[in-house]
Design a protein around this motif. Structure first.
Motif, PDB file in Angstrom:
ATOM      1  N   LYS A  88       6.803  12.292  17.184  1.00 62.68           N
ATOM      2  CA  LYS A  88       5.763  12.076  16.183  1.00 62.68           C
ATOM      3  C   LYS A  88       5.841  10.650  15.625  1.00 62.68           C
ATOM      4  O   LYS A  88       6.920  10.187  15.236  1.00 62.68           O
ATOM      5  N   ALA A  89       4.698   9.996  15.564  1.00 64.45           N
ATOM      6  CA  ALA A  89       4.677   8.606  15.100  1.00 64.45           C
ATOM      7  C   ALA A  89       4.765   8.505  13.578  1.00 64.45           C
ATOM      8  O   ALA A  89       5.400   7.595  13.048  1.00 64.45           O
ATOM      9  N   ALA A  90       4.120   9.447  12.874  1.00 62.36           N
ATOM     10  CA  ALA A  90       3.978   9.276  11.421  1.00 62.36           C
ATOM     11  C   ALA A  90       5.321   9.144  10.683  1.00 62.36           C
ATOM     12  O   ALA A  90       5.463   8.267   9.828  1.00 62.36           O
ATOM     13  N   PRO A  91       6.338   9.995  10.999  1.00 55.77           N
ATOM     14  CA  PRO A  91       7.609   9.807  10.280  1.00 55.77           C
ATOM     15  C   PRO A  91       8.224   8.427  10.530  1.00 55.77           C
ATOM     16  O   PRO A  91       8.800   7.827   9.628  1.00 55.77           O
ATOM     17  N   VAL A  92       8.072   7.919  11.752  1.00 58.47           N
ATOM     18  CA  VAL A  92       8.613   6.591  12.067  1.00 58.47           C
ATOM     19  C   VAL A  92       7.862   5.524  11.259  1.00 58.47           C
ATOM     20  O   VAL A  92       8.455   4.607  10.674  1.00 58.47           O
ATOM     21  N   LEU A  93       6.535   5.670  11.222  1.00 57.07           N
ATOM     22  CA  LEU A  93       5.722   4.675  10.507  1.00 57.07           C
ATOM     23  C   LEU A  93       6.071   4.675   9.020  1.00 57.07           C
ATOM     24  O   LEU A  93       6.251   3.618   8.408  1.00 57.07           O
ATOM     25  N   LEU A  94       6.184   5.866   8.440  1.00 57.70           N
ATOM     26  CA  LEU A  94       6.460   5.943   6.997  1.00 57.70           C
ATOM     27  C   LEU A  94       7.862   5.412   6.682  1.00 57.70           C
ATOM     28  O   LEU A  94       8.064   4.714   5.687  1.00 57.70           O
ATOM     29  N   GLY A  95       8.821   5.741   7.561  1.00 56.07           N
ATOM     30  CA  GLY A  95      10.190   5.215   7.366  1.00 56.07           C
ATOM     31  C   GLY A  95      10.179   3.694   7.442  1.00 56.07           C
ATOM     32  O   GLY A  95      10.806   2.998   6.634  1.00 56.07           O
ATOM     33  N   GLY A  96       9.448   3.160   8.403  1.00 56.01           N
ATOM     34  CA  GLY A  96       9.360   1.699   8.569  1.00 56.01           C
ATOM     35  C   GLY A  96       8.696   1.050   7.358  1.00 56.01           C
ATOM     36  O   GLY A  96       9.161   0.031   6.850  1.00 56.01           O
ATOM     37  N   LEU A  97       7.621   1.666   6.886  1.00 56.43           N
ATOM     38  CA  LEU A  97       6.919   1.093   5.724  1.00 56.43           C
ATOM     39  C   LEU A  97       7.820   1.112   4.499  1.00 56.43           C
ATOM     40  O   LEU A  97       7.802   0.184   3.687  1.00 56.43           O
ATOM     41  N   GLU A  98       8.607   2.174   4.381  1.00 54.37           N
ATOM     42  CA  GLU A  98       9.529   2.256   3.238  1.00 54.37           C
ATOM     43  C   GLU A  98      10.502   1.067   3.272  1.00 54.37           C
ATOM     44  O   GLU A  98      10.800   0.471   2.256  1.00 54.37           O
ATOM     45  N   ARG A  99      10.959   0.730   4.465  1.00 54.91           N
ATOM     46  CA  ARG A  99      11.896  -0.393   4.571  1.00 54.91           C
ATOM     47  C   ARG A  99      11.209  -1.734   4.320  1.00 54.91           C
ATOM     48  O   ARG A  99      11.870  -2.725   4.032  1.00 54.91           O
ATOM     49  N   LEU A 100       9.889  -1.744   4.457  1.00 56.20           N
ATOM     50  CA  LEU A 100       9.163  -2.990   4.182  1.00 56.20           C
ATOM     51  C   LEU A 100       8.683  -3.056   2.738  1.00 56.20           C
ATOM     52  O   LEU A 100       8.085  -4.052   2.336  1.00 56.20           O
ATOM     53  N   GLU A 101       8.939  -1.995   1.971  1.00 60.37           N
ATOM     54  CA  GLU A 101       8.456  -1.964   0.581  1.00 60.37           C
ATOM     55  C   GLU A 101       8.905  -3.185  -0.204  1.00 60.37           C
ATOM     56  O   GLU A 101       8.205  -3.678  -1.067  1.00 60.37           O
ATOM     57  N   TYR A 102      10.116  -3.672   0.111  1.00 57.20           N
ATOM     58  CA  TYR A 102      10.686  -4.782  -0.655  1.00 57.20           C
ATOM     59  C   TYR A 102       9.818  -6.036  -0.585  1.00 57.20           C
ATOM     60  O   TYR A 102       9.917  -6.910  -1.426  1.00 57.20           O
ATOM     61  N   ARG A 103       8.959  -6.111   0.444  1.00 56.39           N
ATOM     62  CA  ARG A 103       8.141  -7.310   0.574  1.00 56.39           C
ATOM     63  C   ARG A 103       7.084  -7.381  -0.528  1.00 56.39           C
ATOM     64  O   ARG A 103       6.500  -8.431  -0.752  1.00 56.39           O
ATOM     65  N   GLY A 104       6.863  -6.245  -1.190  1.00 60.30           N
ATOM     66  CA  GLY A 104       5.855  -6.186  -2.247  1.00 60.30           C
ATOM     67  C   GLY A 104       4.539  -5.671  -1.679  1.00 60.30           C
ATOM     68  O   GLY A 104       4.128  -6.087  -0.593  1.00 60.30           O
ATOM     69  N   TYR A 105       3.900  -4.726  -2.358  1.00 58.72           N
ATOM     70  CA  TYR A 105       2.625  -4.195  -1.884  1.00 58.72           C
ATOM     71  C   TYR A 105       1.934  -3.445  -3.007  1.00 58.72           C
ATOM     72  O   TYR A 105       2.564  -3.099  -4.013  1.00 58.72           O
ATOM     73  N   ASP A 106       0.654  -3.229  -2.840  1.00 57.02           N
ATOM     74  CA  ASP A 106      -0.071  -2.480  -3.865  1.00 57.02           C
ATOM     75  C   ASP A 106      -0.828  -1.289  -3.283  1.00 57.02           C
ATOM     76  O   ASP A 106      -1.410  -0.503  -4.016  1.00 57.02           O
ATOM     77  N   SER A 107      -0.892  -1.161  -1.973  1.00 54.93           N
ATOM     78  CA  SER A 107      -1.479   0.024  -1.344  1.00 54.93           C
ATOM     79  C   SER A 107      -0.905   0.108   0.066  1.00 54.93           C
ATOM     80  O   SER A 107      -0.299  -0.852   0.544  1.00 54.93           O
ATOM     81  N   ALA A 108      -1.101   1.256   0.689  1.00 56.12           N
ATOM     82  CA  ALA A 108      -0.511   1.424   2.018  1.00 56.12           C
ATOM     83  C   ALA A 108      -1.316   2.438   2.810  1.00 56.12           C
ATOM     84  O   ALA A 108      -2.098   3.218   2.234  1.00 56.12           O
ATOM     85  N   GLY A 109      -1.119   2.423   4.121  1.00 57.34           N
ATOM     86  CA  GLY A 109      -1.831   3.406   4.937  1.00 57.34           C
ATOM     87  C   GLY A 109      -1.249   3.498   6.329  1.00 57.34           C
ATOM     88  O   GLY A 109      -0.561   2.580   6.791  1.00 57.34           O
ATOM     89  N   ILE A 110      -1.492   4.631   6.971  1.00 56.90           N
ATOM     90  CA  ILE A 110      -1.100   4.784   8.380  1.00 56.90           C
ATOM     91  C   ILE A 110      -2.258   5.438   9.144  1.00 56.90           C
ATOM     92  O   ILE A 110      -3.047   6.181   8.570  1.00 56.90           O
ATOM     93  N   THR A 111      -2.313   5.138  10.415  1.00 61.99           N
ATOM     94  CA  THR A 111      -3.251   5.837  11.311  1.00 61.99           C
ATOM     95  C   THR A 111      -2.490   6.232  12.558  1.00 61.99           C
ATOM     96  O   THR A 111      -1.743   5.412  13.111  1.00 61.99           O
ATOM     97  N   VAL A 112      -2.661   7.473  12.996  1.00 63.57           N
ATOM     98  CA  VAL A 112      -2.125   7.852  14.304  1.00 63.57           C
ATOM     99  C   VAL A 112      -3.285   8.354  15.157  1.00 63.57           C
ATOM    100  O   VAL A 112      -4.331   8.750  14.629  1.00 63.57           O
ATOM    101  N   ILE A 113      -3.094   8.279  16.453  1.00 64.20           N
ATOM    102  CA  ILE A 113      -4.100   8.892  17.332  1.00 64.20           C
ATOM    103  C   ILE A 113      -3.594  10.292  17.674  1.00 64.20           C
ATOM    104  O   ILE A 113      -2.501  10.461  18.216  1.00 64.20           O
ATOM    105  N   ASN A 114      -4.385  11.270  17.307  1.00 65.22           N
ATOM    106  CA  ASN A 114      -4.000  12.671  17.501  1.00 65.22           C
ATOM    107  C   ASN A 114      -5.163  13.354  18.210  1.00 65.22           C
ATOM    108  O   ASN A 114      -6.288  13.345  17.698  1.00 65.22           O
ATOM    109  N   ASN A 115      -4.906  13.893  19.384  1.00 68.77           N
ATOM    110  CA  ASN A 115      -5.985  14.529  20.168  1.00 68.77           C
ATOM    111  C   ASN A 115      -7.192  13.623  20.342  1.00 68.77           C
ATOM    112  O   ASN A 115      -8.329  14.008  20.090  1.00 68.77           O
ATOM    113  N   ASN A 116      -6.909  12.388  20.713  1.00 73.46           N
ATOM    114  CA  ASN A 116      -7.972  11.401  20.947  1.00 73.46           C
ATOM    115  C   ASN A 116      -8.838  11.123  19.727  1.00 73.46           C
ATOM    116  O   ASN A 116      -9.997  10.716  19.866  1.00 73.46           O
TER     117      ASN A 116
END
Ligand code: F6R
Length: 608
Positions: A12-40
């Motif tokens: 599953k991509a989403a847990p990897v993406l969210l974990g990665g974004l969490e590690r990038l939180e330190y860069r500073g941000y005000d909103s966030a988002g992810i997109t995965v392709i699921n069943n085309n």
């Protein structure tokens, strides 16, 4: 600053993406988002809250199926921080999804063109034009559409791109914004920096400008924008996962403060052999060093403050004129720089837009560029003639501490190295300095013993308003950093002043209850500092002073004294900054501030 992650693999991509974004939180941000392709189909989740909100809404990402995806943390530039402006952004035909770091300088022109053709915009961002331009140029070949799009974009951009018609391919593009590819076993990643990747892989490919990557579960291919294949060997990252985690501390900032003895030892140990300094692979030849007739140091924020320290050190050791300038000023004046000028660029991230622009300006005028950088493979490192890495490891807290200290060490070492080559300083002095540098880790550790005292000082004064940091010579340089640390994480106003300058206007602000932090450890000027302390005491200020251990004279004047271990005066900033970092930390803590992610700040400032 914005952060990008992307994943393709057999899980599953989403847990990897969210974990990665969490590690990038330190860069500073005000909103966030992810997109995965699921069943085309694209499945997108966005938030204007923290990544933890996205995790909560999606059971840590487990509720989202799909093995390929992109994610983003946004630091608003074009358009307010709100859900519609959060990335990823979708093209008008619903085929392309894009995350972007950087700024598209010609976005208005492109937007006008698209709107004239009937394309409706769903956000206020510059990024959305990229998704639409991709749709516009798509004629059945995704690579060709990306290539054409890249040729139409001006500015800086790192992109993660998905096309719903190719649910097995993640595309990535880099142009003046960092982007790294992580190589795994049956899975591959993209990210803005290695902190997002180290828990998955240490094998990385650094993308270069105008390159397009075609990334699948089992392969990564790099191309020029015109489609020519590029062969590049991966690099191995030597940062550990622990370095990107808090390891028992409540905040990264305190962890990083406490790492300083170890970090600086790593910075200097491999570079001192037989009482001489060595820098591997330095292109700055002895002959070139002899021909240098001035040094300009340029940087931003705390990195600039290390340059201020270096001015005192270099002028003493090299007897050369040294100018220190803020990169954002240097780039917009008409600086006097030629082939006999050595320009030293200092940057933790290696991506600071103003610093990079100053570098280019100096390079265009013929200077030799020596950069002092923490992040390997960063834009500043790549654009320089020479790089000396600080090897401070990942710095996660927005307020720099260990990178500042490592920068100082590199600057001292370079000063000693150049003085030796130019025979501009007494060899005994250079040896003494090296001996003292070797002792700095243990001296900094001894400063930690003051933590309780500093904490109770902070507890007693955390409501203070308009604090003054004063000092002379290197004490003044340390004052600048102490003041910045305090204001950036505690949101309390403070100012650093050259102590002798106070009476030329600013002393009118001193009144009962004002806190003055008088840095008086530079013993050559302690008498002068005593006079300045008397001046502010006479106006009922509360004075917290620094002094070298054993030098108790200051107790007569100051209300509180923080005693520092003795070191060579040229190295003083390395020990003096530490109590100031801890003081800022505890003041922010008592004020309930978000210490690691102070409001409005970004770790890596990739916009002007
Ligand atoms: C302050 C701080 C900033 C940076 C500045 C330059 O704690 O971290 O002032 O020093 O933004 O950043 P780099 O060193 O990445 O160029």
């Amino acid at each position: 600053m914005c952060g990008i992650v992307g994943f393709v693999g057999n899980k599953k991509a989403a847990p990897v993406l969210l974990g990665g974004l969490e590690r990038l939180e330190y860069r500073g941000y005000d909103s966030a988002g992810i997109t995965v392709i699921n069943n085309n189909k694209f499945e997108t989740n966005k938030t204007v809250k923290r990544i933890s909100a996205l995790k909560e809404a999606t059971e840590n990402g487990e509720a989202i199926c799909g093995k390929i995806g992109i994610g983003h943390t946004r630091w608003a530039t074009h358009g307010a921080p709100c859900e519609k402006n959060a990335h990823p952004h979708l093209g008008f035909k619903g085929r392309f999804m894009v995350v972007h770091n950087g700024i598209i300088e010609n976005y208005l022109e492109l937007k006008n063109e698209l709107e004239a053709e009937g394309v409706a915009f769903a956000s206020d961002t510059d990024t959305e034009v990229i998704a639409h331009i991709l749709e516009k140029h798509y004629t059945g070949d995704v690579f060709a559409a990306i290539s054409k799009t890249v040729s139409r974009l001006e500015g800086s951009f790192a992109l993660g791109i998905l096309c719903v018609e190719q649910p097995e391919i993640l595309y990535a593009v880099r142009n003046f914004s960092p982007l790294i590819i992580g190589l795994g076993e049956g899975e591959n990643f993209i990210a803005s920096d290695v902190t997002a990747l180290v828990s998955h892989t240490k094998k990385v490919l650094y993308m270069e400008d105008k390159e397009i990557a075609v990334i699948k579960e089992n392969s990564v291919d790099l191309f020029t924008a015109s489609g020519i294949k590029i062969h590049r060997s991966p690099a191995l990252v030597n940062w550990s996962v622990d370095a990107a985690e808090k390891g028992g501390y409540s905040h990264f900032m305190m962890k990083e403060i406490k790492e300083q003895p170890e970090v600086i030892a790593k910075t200097f140990e491999p570079r001192i052999k037989d009482d001489k300094v060595f820098f591997e692979g330095l292109k700055l030849t002895e002959e070139k060093l002899q021909s240098i007739n001035r040094i300009i140091i340029t940087a931003c924020g705390s990195a600039y403050h290390t340059g201020v320290v270096a001015k005192y050190v270099f002028e003493e050791l090299l007897r050369l004129p040294v100018e220190v300038d803020l990169a954002s000023e240097f780039r917009y004046r008409n600086p006097i720089v030629d082939e006999n000028t050595l320009v030293i660029i200092i940057s933790q991230s290696g991506e600071t837009a103003d610093t990079l622009a100053a570098l280019k300006e100096a390079k265009a005028r013929g200077a030799h560029i020596l950069s002092i950088v923490n992040v390997v493979g960063s834009s500043i490192a790549k654009a320089s003639d020479d790089v000396i890495y600080t090897w401070a490891g990942p710095e996660i807290a927005v307020a720099t501490t260990k990178a500042y200290s490592a920068q100082l060490i590199v600057l001292y070492l370079f000063g000693i190295y150049a003085a030796e080559k130019r025979s501009s300083a007494d060899s005994k002095l250079l040896k003494t300095l090296l001996d003292e540098i070797r002792l700095l880790p243990q001296k900094i550790s001894s400063v930690f013993e003051m933590e309780d005292t500093i904490k109770s000082l902070a507890e007693n004064h955390y409501k203070m308003k308009n604090t003054f940091f004063i000092g002379r010579n290197i004490d003044y340089a340390a004052a600048m950093e102490g003041s910045l640390k305090l204001k950036e994480i505690s949101y309390l106003n403070s100012e650093a002043y050259a102590a002798g300058e106070l009476k030329h206007g600013t002393i009118s602000l001193i009144e009962q209850g004002k806190i003055v932090i008088a840095l008086s450890a530079y013993e050559g000027l302690q008498d002068k500092m005593m006079s300045n302390i008397k001046e502010v005491k006479a106006r009922d200020a509360f004075v917290i002073a620094t002094a070298i251990k054993g030098n108790t004279a200051i107790e007569k004047e100051a209300d509180e004294v923080l005693y520092l271990p003795e070191t060579h005066p040229l190295l003083l900033a390395s020990v003096e900054v530490v109590p100031l970092q801890m003081f800022a930390y505890y003041v922010a803590l008592f004020n309930g501030c978000d210490i690691d992610k102070p409001r409005n700040l970004a770790k890596s400032v990739t916009v002007e």
